[in-house]
Motif scaffolding. Structure first.
Motif, PDB file in Angstrom:
ATOM      1  N   SER A 148      -9.165  -6.076   7.021  1.00 36.37           N
ATOM      2  CA  SER A 148     -10.260  -5.266   6.493  1.00 36.37           C
ATOM      3  C   SER A 148     -10.680  -5.777   5.125  1.00 36.37           C
ATOM      4  CB  SER A 148      -9.814  -3.797   6.380  1.00 36.37           C
ATOM      5  OG  SER A 148     -10.782  -3.043   5.689  1.00 36.37           O
ATOM      6  N   GLU A 149     -11.984  -5.671   4.841  1.00 36.43           N
ATOM      7  CA  GLU A 149     -12.490  -6.079   3.538  1.00 36.43           C
ATOM      8  C   GLU A 149     -12.203  -5.032   2.466  1.00 36.43           C
ATOM      9  OE1 GLU A 149     -16.602  -6.957   3.931  1.00 36.43           O
ATOM     10  OE2 GLU A 149     -16.288  -8.668   5.279  1.00 36.43           O
ATOM     11  N   LEU A 150     -11.755  -3.861   2.893  1.00 37.75           N
ATOM     12  CA  LEU A 150     -11.443  -2.806   1.943  1.00 37.75           C
ATOM     13  C   LEU A 150     -10.169  -3.140   1.173  1.00 37.75           C
ATOM     14  CD1 LEU A 150     -12.108   0.329   4.191  1.00 37.75           C
ATOM     15  CD2 LEU A 150     -13.588  -0.588   2.401  1.00 37.75           C
ATOM     16  N   ASN A 151     -10.205  -2.935  -0.122  1.00 39.53           N
ATOM     17  CA  ASN A 151      -9.034  -3.163  -0.963  1.00 39.53           C
ATOM     18  C   ASN A 151      -8.481  -1.813  -1.386  1.00 39.53           C
ATOM     19  OD1 ASN A 151      -7.076  -4.296  -2.574  1.00 39.53           O
ATOM     20  ND2 ASN A 151      -8.447  -4.642  -4.304  1.00 39.53           N
ATOM     21  N   ILE A 152      -7.602  -1.266  -0.573  1.00 43.50           N
ATOM     22  CA  ILE A 152      -7.065   0.070  -0.813  1.00 43.50           C
ATOM     23  C   ILE A 152      -5.565  -0.022  -1.109  1.00 43.50           C
ATOM     24  CG2 ILE A 152      -6.690   2.358   0.159  1.00 43.50           C
ATOM     25  CD1 ILE A 152      -9.128   1.931   1.905  1.00 43.50           C
ATOM     26  N   GLU A 153      -5.175   0.398  -2.286  1.00 44.73           N
ATOM     27  CA  GLU A 153      -3.762   0.395  -2.665  1.00 44.73           C
ATOM     28  C   GLU A 153      -3.110   1.749  -2.442  1.00 44.73           C
ATOM     29  OE1 GLU A 153      -3.460  -0.951  -6.646  1.00 44.73           O
ATOM     30  OE2 GLU A 153      -4.133  -2.996  -6.203  1.00 44.73           O
ATOM     31  N   LYS A 154      -3.918   2.814  -2.522  1.00 42.06           N
ATOM     32  CA  LYS A 154      -3.399   4.164  -2.320  1.00 42.06           C
ATOM     33  C   LYS A 154      -4.298   4.880  -1.312  1.00 42.06           C
ATOM     34  CE  LYS A 154      -1.551   4.771  -7.011  1.00 42.06           C
ATOM     35  NZ  LYS A 154      -1.610   5.658  -8.210  1.00 42.06           N
ATOM     36  N   LEU A 155      -3.694   5.313  -0.216  1.00 37.68           N
ATOM     37  CA  LEU A 155      -4.462   5.937   0.854  1.00 37.68           C
ATOM     38  C   LEU A 155      -3.833   7.274   1.230  1.00 37.68           C
ATOM     39  CD1 LEU A 155      -6.678   5.793   3.080  1.00 37.68           C
ATOM     40  CD2 LEU A 155      -4.992   4.591   4.498  1.00 37.68           C
TER      41      LEU A 155
ATOM     42  N   MET B  91       0.831  -1.200   0.000  1.00 43.12           N
ATOM     43  CA  MET B  91       0.000   0.000   0.000  1.00 43.12           C
ATOM     44  C   MET B  91       0.865   1.249   0.000  1.00 43.12           C
ATOM     45  SD  MET B  91      -2.974   1.142   2.680  1.00 43.12           S
ATOM     46  CE  MET B  91      -1.816   1.304   4.048  1.00 43.12           C
ATOM     47  N   LYS B  92       0.427   2.252  -0.755  1.00 41.91           N
ATOM     48  CA  LYS B  92       1.113   3.536  -0.778  1.00 41.91           C
ATOM     49  C   LYS B  92       0.320   4.520   0.067  1.00 41.91           C
ATOM     50  CE  LYS B  92       3.130   6.924  -3.963  1.00 41.91           C
ATOM     51  NZ  LYS B  92       4.464   6.844  -3.346  1.00 41.91           N
ATOM     52  N   LEU B  93       0.992   5.174   0.996  1.00 39.99           N
ATOM     53  CA  LEU B  93       0.337   6.052   1.957  1.00 39.99           C
ATOM     54  C   LEU B  93       0.905   7.463   1.874  1.00 39.99           C
ATOM     55  CD1 LEU B  93      -1.420   6.576   4.547  1.00 39.99           C
ATOM     56  CD2 LEU B  93       0.586   5.820   5.864  1.00 39.99           C
ATOM     57  N   VAL B  94       0.021   8.446   1.863  1.00 34.24           N
ATOM     58  CA  VAL B  94       0.415   9.854   1.938  1.00 34.24           C
ATOM     59  C   VAL B  94      -0.338  10.490   3.093  1.00 34.24           C
ATOM     60  CG1 VAL B  94       0.448  12.104   0.809  1.00 34.24           C
ATOM     61  CG2 VAL B  94       0.878  10.044  -0.536  1.00 34.24           C
ATOM     62  N   ILE B  95       0.391  11.106   3.992  1.00 35.98           N
ATOM     63  CA  ILE B  95      -0.218  11.864   5.077  1.00 35.98           C
ATOM     64  C   ILE B  95      -0.049  13.340   4.755  1.00 35.98           C
ATOM     65  CG2 ILE B  95      -0.071  12.486   7.514  1.00 35.98           C
ATOM     66  CD1 ILE B  95       0.697   9.645   8.126  1.00 35.98           C
ATOM     67  N   VAL B  96      -1.158  14.053   4.686  1.00 40.58           N
ATOM     68  CA  VAL B  96      -1.137  15.485   4.418  1.00 40.58           C
ATOM     69  C   VAL B  96      -1.395  16.211   5.728  1.00 40.58           C
ATOM     70  CG1 VAL B  96      -2.132  17.386   3.105  1.00 40.58           C
ATOM     71  CG2 VAL B  96      -1.995  15.105   2.080  1.00 40.58           C
ATOM     72  N   THR B  97      -0.463  17.045   6.117  1.00 41.44           N
ATOM     73  CA  THR B  97      -0.571  17.749   7.385  1.00 41.44           C
ATOM     74  C   THR B  97      -0.066  19.176   7.205  1.00 41.44           C
ATOM     75  OG1 THR B  97      -0.001  17.654   9.741  1.00 41.44           O
ATOM     76  CG2 THR B  97       1.689  16.933   8.175  1.00 41.44           C
ATOM     77  N   GLY B  98       0.064  19.896   8.308  1.00 40.83           N
ATOM     78  CA  GLY B  98       0.550  21.263   8.211  1.00 40.83           C
ATOM     79  C   GLY B  98      -0.350  22.244   8.921  1.00 40.83           C
ATOM     80  N   LEU B  99      -0.198  23.511   8.595  1.00 47.96           N
ATOM     81  CA  LEU B  99      -0.949  24.564   9.254  1.00 47.96           C
ATOM     82  C   LEU B  99      -2.339  24.717   8.651  1.00 47.96           C
ATOM     83  CD1 LEU B  99       1.762  27.350   9.661  1.00 47.96           C
ATOM     84  CD2 LEU B  99       1.197  25.467  11.204  1.00 47.96           C
ATOM     85  N   SER B 100      -3.293  25.045   9.483  1.00 44.80           N
ATOM     86  CA  SER B 100      -4.655  25.300   9.019  1.00 44.80           C
ATOM     87  C   SER B 100      -4.634  26.492   8.072  1.00 44.80           C
ATOM     88  CB  SER B 100      -5.571  25.590  10.204  1.00 44.80           C
ATOM     89  OG  SER B 100      -5.551  24.524  11.128  1.00 44.80           O
TER      90      SER B 100
END
Length: 289
Positions: A49-56, A1-10
């Protein structure tokens, strides 16, 4: 799975970034609590999980992080699962965020006596996240379209062994980009700005490029910079870095830095397991004469 977390200032562009990732094929979730993110990742990776997620892609801001301990648990979870991930921190100047909130009239999630104080307190609280992020993007001068384009470029690489390299030209008189890992100054070279027939052109024009590279010191500086960058890339990769931002600066960001950035990015594109993209900040900001 490829994961990207987007964070930072509001107010720095998290919603725009998540929409860009969704357009790139990612399943996106915003305002995810750290504890929920840990639970979700553990179950997805272990096949419970039954979810098939490759990119999250997960949007996580200061509201989702109740303590530094909770944030570290999330990072430890990601690293223990050995997933291919990037943590993108969106930053912006206090003045720009202040103007954005004044325009939208939204309430800042960080409670303080004034809006500016809310922004400054959030910046202090998010410093630990900033330090652990793999990519930092200053969105102060970005339109939604520009940010969307950059996020999509960052999401291109599918191989964990790859490193994304962003080569960026800029002008020192407009300020130094805050998201640079390596910065090089080429103002020591002869300036085409003072050549009448080259003044209104850019480093993208062959005449300017040939002029900049015609000097012995230009060729020697280029070779030294390239050798240093090529030496450091394997070290960054060994350290687990997946994104490297290189800035080449001159006075106005129109001639010398553009020529050098173009040549360096072209040479780096021949290297194995490297994804290279280039941008010219002052051209994007319409600072070129």
């Amino acid at each position: 799975m490829k994961l990207v977390i987007v964070t930072g200032l509001s107010g720095a562009g998290k919603t725009t970034a998540l929409k860009a990732l969704e357009d790139s094929g990612y399943f996106t979730m915003d305002n995810v609590l750290c504890q929920i993110a840990v639970f979700l990742l553990q179950n997805l990776e272990k096949g419970k999980s039954e979810l098939n997620i490759e990119k999250l892609a997960l949007g996580i801001d200061n509201r989702a992080i109740s303590s530094s301990k909770e944030f570290m648990l999330l990072l430890n979870c990601i690293e223990s699962l050995n997933v291919d991930y990037q943590m993108i921190f969106l930053d912006s100047s206090d003045e720009v965020i202040l103007n954005r909130y004044n325009l939208t009239r939204r309430r800042h999630p960080f409670t303080a006596p004034t809006l500016l104080e809310s922004i400054k307190r959030e910046r202090e609280a998010m410093n630990m996240v900033l330090e652990r992020s793999t990519v930092v993007i200053d969105t102060s001068e970005y339109s939604n379209k520009m940010l969307s384009k950059k996020i999509k470029e960052l999401a291109v690489s599918e191989k964990k062994e790859e490193i994304n390299i962003h080569v960026q030209s800029f002008g020192f008189k407009y300020g130094v980009p805050i998201d640079l890992d390596l910065m090089f100054d080429v103002r020591v070279l002869p300036n085409p700005y003072y050549i009448e027939e080259l003044k209104l052109k850019t480093g993208n024009d062959q005449e300017v490029y040939d002029y900049v590279m015609s000097f012995k010191e230009s060729e020697e500086l280029y070779n030294r910079l390239l050798d240093l960058i090529k030496y450091m890339i394997p070290l960054y990769k060994k350290d687990g870095k997946q994104h490297l931002s290189i800035g080449i600066g001159c006075s106005g960001g129109q001639h010398r830095s553009v020529a050098f950035a173009n040549r360096i990015s072209k040479e780096l594109s021949y290297m194995k397991d490297i994804s290279v993209y280039i941008s010219h900040r002052e051209g994007e900001r319409h600072h070129w004469t």
